[in-house]
Each structure stands twice: as structure tokens, then as C-alpha cells.
Scaffold this active site. Structure first.
Site, short mmCIF file in Angstrom:
data_model
loop_
_atom_site.label_atom_id
_atom_site.label_comp_id
_atom_site.label_asym_id
_atom_site.label_seq_id
_atom_site.Cartn_x
_atom_site.Cartn_y
_atom_site.Cartn_z
N LYS A 189 -10.81 12.70 21.24
CA LYS A 189 -12.29 12.55 20.82
C LYS A 189 -11.93 11.73 19.49
O LYS A 189 -11.55 11.94 18.46
CB LYS A 189 -12.87 13.91 20.21
CG LYS A 189 -14.43 13.47 19.80
CD LYS A 189 -14.66 14.51 18.89
CE LYS A 189 -14.50 14.25 17.44
NZ LYS A 189 -14.97 12.79 16.99
N GLU A 218 -3.77 17.30 9.54
CA GLU A 218 -3.45 16.16 8.72
C GLU A 218 -4.74 15.88 7.92
O GLU A 218 -5.63 15.24 8.41
CB GLU A 218 -2.94 14.96 9.42
CG GLU A 218 -2.04 14.15 8.42
CD GLU A 218 -2.92 12.79 7.80
OE1 GLU A 218 -3.04 13.41 6.79
OE2 GLU A 218 -3.01 11.79 8.28
N CYS A 276 -5.75 8.69 3.31
CA CYS A 276 -5.64 9.90 2.58
C CYS A 276 -4.30 9.89 1.81
O CYS A 276 -3.91 10.83 1.36
CB CYS A 276 -5.51 11.21 3.51
SG CYS A 276 -4.42 10.84 4.91
N GLU A 303 -10.89 13.49 -3.44
CA GLU A 303 -10.43 12.43 -2.81
C GLU A 303 -11.39 11.23 -3.00
O GLU A 303 -12.50 11.51 -2.31
CB GLU A 303 -10.20 12.52 -1.48
CG GLU A 303 -9.32 11.66 -0.72
CD GLU A 303 -8.55 12.22 0.58
OE1 GLU A 303 -9.55 13.05 1.31
OE2 GLU A 303 -7.81 11.62 1.08
N SER A 350 4.43 5.46 4.61
CA SER A 350 4.06 5.72 6.18
C SER A 350 5.20 4.96 7.07
O SER A 350 5.48 3.69 6.73
CB SER A 350 2.83 4.92 6.65
OG SER A 350 1.79 5.73 5.57
C1 SIN Z 1 -4.37 8.36 6.83
O1 SIN Z 1 -5.03 7.78 6.12
O2 SIN Z 1 -4.70 9.53 7.47
C2 SIN Z 1 -2.97 7.94 7.33
C3 SIN Z 1 -2.61 6.85 6.50
C4 SIN Z 1 -1.01 6.49 7.14
O3 SIN Z 1 -0.71 6.94 8.06
O4 SIN Z 1 -0.50 5.61 6.49
#
Ligand code: SIN
Length: 494
Positions: A190, A266, A300, A397, A457
Site C-alpha cells: 500500500k 520504521e 526521519c 519531529e 543511509s
Molecule cells: C526515511 O526518512 O524514512 C528514510 C530515510 C533514508 O532511508 O535515508
């Protein structure tokens, strides 16, 4: 500041017309059960980009049945064949980088150069997990008393519901789909309601790469709760993986408890970005820019609180503000744009509320601090200083291009402040002192730490958090384990 964005061009319309608009179920594109559709907007202008099919609970049940039916055959498919499909999809995504990047920019807003970066990042997950599909390990041991043999094997968890966010419309999907498929799980995906189009293109690529019917379904919807709620209550589902806010994650965990589903969450972050007196200040300013403005701050892992030691605090804030004020804001398709619009009006207005709240609490806006005059959802890149410990932005956040800068005197004080949050996804530290770097990396309550780097990342690394930032890891060697169950077989001494 005024931003007059170009409207959707002929070229863009031609590409959008080629994106499939139906639901992808059992290897076919079809209309939603009730025939409903919903619109997708360009956040730079508010213009309508396209309509896509709007999945309901009935479509969820159909897709889940397709996933259940396909599960045994997919689990029994030789790992090399699963790997080859992912590898073909990797090559197809890389070949179509310009199509994917433009669709990402149109529906999500980030500058084209960043969208291309996301496509490469997303493709890396397909590549990485094509390699992991053939490396699922087991174990055979002698029991301590020597009387039996302990055999362990890893088997696919089963049909998985994958719920992806709008901020990385491709990479957050491949980070879930690739390990699920590599492990031998069927899946129902989704995508976020703001950004379903990129996902539609990916479904097409995976289908063309040879994915058998039913192994993956894609269900865009304007009613996530109405679709997902009944699926969580359905015993055919065995796993849910989600990327998004902690509040939604908590609700999903409650839903997942009904059938004791495997979960990967996550969730939100509140990253601290620590700069010590002994840091390379040029590198720290560039690192902060990257950690703050990558993806427009809508990530995030974005630096949410920039904590600077008092000896360099004024200089750092000045230099950061200077760099940020030169950032070019505009529609992501315009050459030279470094910061696109935010995803929608609600997110943009929320950022303004957080800035206003900080200012009421005594903070100073060094640069930015408001939304430009525009039809889209832009927000000026912003630096604020003198933010109080009780301001909302210190604890929530921000998910936007706002950099609050705080000051500290001692290492312990910095660590205490960094850890004073219910989140624990990532934190960053800039220092030239290796001892301090290791101490701080160990002391930070976070699933990931960037040392003298504003970006952590990487498809080959385990991404995930502690505390209310989530459960489980995506990417790395760990990512595939989220879709595997360990089975132990006790064998009598031969
Ligand atoms: C995210 O903002 O959820 C992931 C960011 C990332 O993988 O760099």
C-alpha cells in the site's frame, strides 16, 4: 519571497499518461471493486497530476487471497530465480532512471537531482537483496550433551503487508519489497496516498522482470485505515511492515496484535546533530546542511536538533544560516532548484506552527521562518537559535527545512540533551577526537550514528531505531531476517 512555479508540461503529461492507474492484483491491472478513483497533486502548484484506482477493503481481501494462493509456490521457487527477478528489476529501474525521477519529483516535489539519487538508492535495495536471496543461512550443531543434533532453518514468514511513506516514494518501497520477495514472501503493497504513481511504475517493472501473478499486489487508496484495518484482522496475513509516524505505527501494532503478526516498524525520529569545539567546522556545516536539507528535511533521519559546543556555536550558526539562505527554492523540475515544496498544505502549516511556537518561547529566526507566496506548499529554509528546551520543536519531529540550533558546554550535557527524547533513530557527531567520537557513538540512544558524516543511509547497512523510533531493521544483512522465521528441528543422535 514569491515562487511562481511552471505548470505541468506536455512532456510531463505524456509520461504521466504512461503510468498505470489501476490496482495491480494477481498479475493484472484492474479497476477498484467499487470503481472509485482519487486524485494525485503536484505539491509545487496544487495542479492535478492524475487519478488512480482507489482500493477498498474488498480489494484488500482479493489481493490477500492472491498472496495466500501464490505463497507456497513462491516460497518453493529456487532462490536463484527469485534473485534473478530482483536483478532484472534492478537493471530496469536503473535504465528508466529519468522516468522514475520525474514521476517522483512531480508527485513528491523534491528536486530532480535528488530524485535521481533516490532512484539509485532504491535500485541498490533491489541489487542488495537479489544478492541476499541466495545467502539465506541455516545451522547444524551438536547439542551440548552430545545426544542430539540441532538443525535450524529459515523459512519465509508468509504474506506480508507493506505500507510505505510519501517522502521516498521509491526507495522506501524497494527497501521492503526486495527483502520480502528475496525471502520468499508474497506481498501486498500500500503506497502513500500522496505518492502512488512511482509505486505503479515499480509494479510494472517487477511484473516485466518476471514476477509470477499474485506474488505482489499494489493497492493505492485514499482510505488507508479502511483498507489496512480489515487486512490486519485477516488470518491470511502474517506480517506487517510500516514506515511512517510513531502515532500510526502504534495503531498498527495494536491491530497486528489480533493475529500476533510479525512487525517491522520504521517510525519517527528526533535526531541530534552534535558539533564539538574540535570539529572540522567546514565539514560540520556541510554535514548539517545535508542532514537537514536532504529531501527538504522531510526525512526521519533529518537533523532535528543541532547542538553546538559554546566555543564555536556563534560562528557555526552564522555560517549555517549563510549557506541555508543561499539555497534555491522552486519546483523540483526547474534547473538549479535545491529545495522543492513540502508534500502538502497540512505538513507545511505544521512546520509554521512549530516555528511560531519556538519564537513565542524566545527563539530568534536567523533566516527564513515563513511560507513564501505561492500556489504550492513551499517553506523557506530556516535557521532558528535560542530555542528553549520546552519548545515543541525540541521534542517533535519537524519534518521540514527548519534547523533549530542549541548550545552546550560539556560532552555529558550534550549527550543528556541528545538522549532527552522518546525517539532514537539516528544521531550525528562531529569531532576530531577519536576517543570522544567512540564515547559519544556508544552513549547516544539511537539505532544509527553518523560520525563526521551527515548521511548514514546505505542499502548494505541495517537501518532502524530504538525507543519509539521502531522495531526491526531494513537493509543490510539484517533486512531479510525480518521476513524469515527460524525453525528448529531436533534430530536424534545419528
Ligand atoms: C526515511 O526518512 O524514512 C528514510 C530515510 C533514508 O532511508 O535515508
Amino acid at each position: 519571497m514569491t515562487i511562481d512555479s511552471a505548470r505541468v508540461s506536455e512532456n510531463e503529461r505524456t509520461l504521466l499518461a504512461r503510468v498505470p492507474k489501476g490496482l495491480f492484483i494477481a498479475g493484472e491491472w484492474r479497476d477498484a471493486a467499487g470503481g472509485a478513483t482519487f486524485g494525485v497533486e503536484d505539491p509545487a502548484t496544487g495542479d492535478l497530476l492524475a487519478h488512480v484506482a482507489d482500493a477498498s477493503a474488498a480489494d484488500g481481501a482479493t489481493a490477500l487471497e492472491a498472496a495466500r494462493a501464490a505463497q507456497p509456490t513462491w516460497a518453493a521457487t529456487p532462490p536463484r530465480e527469485r534473485s534473478d527477478i530482483l536483478d532484472r528489476a534492478y537493471h530496469a529501474v536503473v535504465e528508466r532512471i529519468e522516468d522514475f525521477a520525474l514521476v517522483i519529483t512531480l508527485e513528491m516535489g523534491k528536486p530532480l537531482a535528488e530524485s535521481r539519487g533516490e532512484v539509485r538508492y532504491a535500485a541498490d535495495f533491489l541489487k542488495w537483496f537479489s544478492e541476499q536471496a541466495v545467502r539465506i543461512r541455516g545451522d547444524y550443531r551438536v547439542s551440548p550433551d552430545g545426544q542430539s543434533r540441532l538443525l535450524t532453518l529459515r523459512q519465509p514468514v508468509g504474506p506480508s503487508l507493506l505500507i510505505s511513506p510519501w517522502n521516498f516514494p521509491l526507495a522506501m518501497i524497494t527497501r521492503k519489497v526486495a527483502p520480502a520477495l528475496a525471502a520468499g514472501c508474497t506481498a501486498v503493497l500500500k503506497p502513500a496516498e500522496d505518492t502512488p504513481l512511482t509505486c505503479q511504475l515499480l509494479a510494472e517493472v517487477l511484473s516485466d522482470a518476471g514476477l509470477p501473478p499474485g506474488v505482489l499486489s499494489v493497492l493505492p487508496t485514499s482510505d488507508p485505515a479502511g483498507l489496512v484495518g480489515p487486512m490486519l484482522a485477516d488470518e491470511r496475513l502474517r506480517k506487517v511492515s510500516f514506515t511512517g509516524s510513531t502515532a500510526v505505527g502504534q495503531n498498527l501494532l495494536i491491530g497486528a496484535a489480533q493475529n500476533v503478526l510479525r512487525t517491522s516498524m520504521e517510525l519517527g525520529g528526533n535526531s541530534a546533530f552534535l558539533v564539538f569545539d574540535d570539529a572540522d567546522l567546514d565539514a560540520a556545516v556541510e554535514g548539517a546542511l545535508l542532514a537537514k536539507l536532504r529531501n527538504g528535511g522531510e526525512s526521519c533521519v533529518a537533523a532535528n536538533r543541532i547542538l553546538v559546543q559554546s566555543g564555536v556555536a556563534d560562528e557555526f550558526a552564522e555560517r549555517l544560516a549563510d549557506r541555508i539562505s543561499q539555497v534555491k527554492v522552486g519546483r523540483g523540475t526547474e534547473p538549479g532548484t535545491q529545495l522543492g515544496p513540502m508534500i502538502n498544505r497540512e505538513q507545511r502549516d505544521r512546520v509554521q506552527l512549530l516555528v511560531d511556537d519556538a519564537v513565542r518561547g524566545g527563539a530568534t529566526v536567523v533566516t527564513g521562518g515563513s511560507a513564501p507566496d505561492s500556489d504550492g506548499y513551499f517553506y523557506e529554509p530556516t535557521v532558528i537559535t535560542g530555542v528553549s528546551a520546552s519548545a515543541r520543536i525540541t521534542h517533535e519531529e519537524v519534518f521540514g527545512p527548519v534547523a533549530p540550533v542549541y548550545t552546550f558546554d560539556h560532552e555529558n550535557e550534550a549527550l543528556r540533551a541528545a538522549n532527552d527524547t522518546r525517539f532514537g533513530l539516528v544521531s550525528y557527531a562531529y569531532t576530531r577526537d577519536i576517543g570522544r567520537a567512540l564515547r559519544v557513538a556508544e552513549g547516544l540512544e539511537a539505532g544509527m550514528v553518523g560520525v563526521n558524516r551527515g548521511l548514514v543511509s546505505n542499502a548494505a547497512a541495517p537501518f532502524g531505531g530504538v525507543k519509539q523510533s521502531g522495531l526491526g531493521r531494513e537493509g543490510g544483512f539484517e533486512g531479510i531476517d525480518e521476513y524469515l522465521s527460524v525453525k528448529y528441528v531436533a534430530i536424534d543422535k545419528p
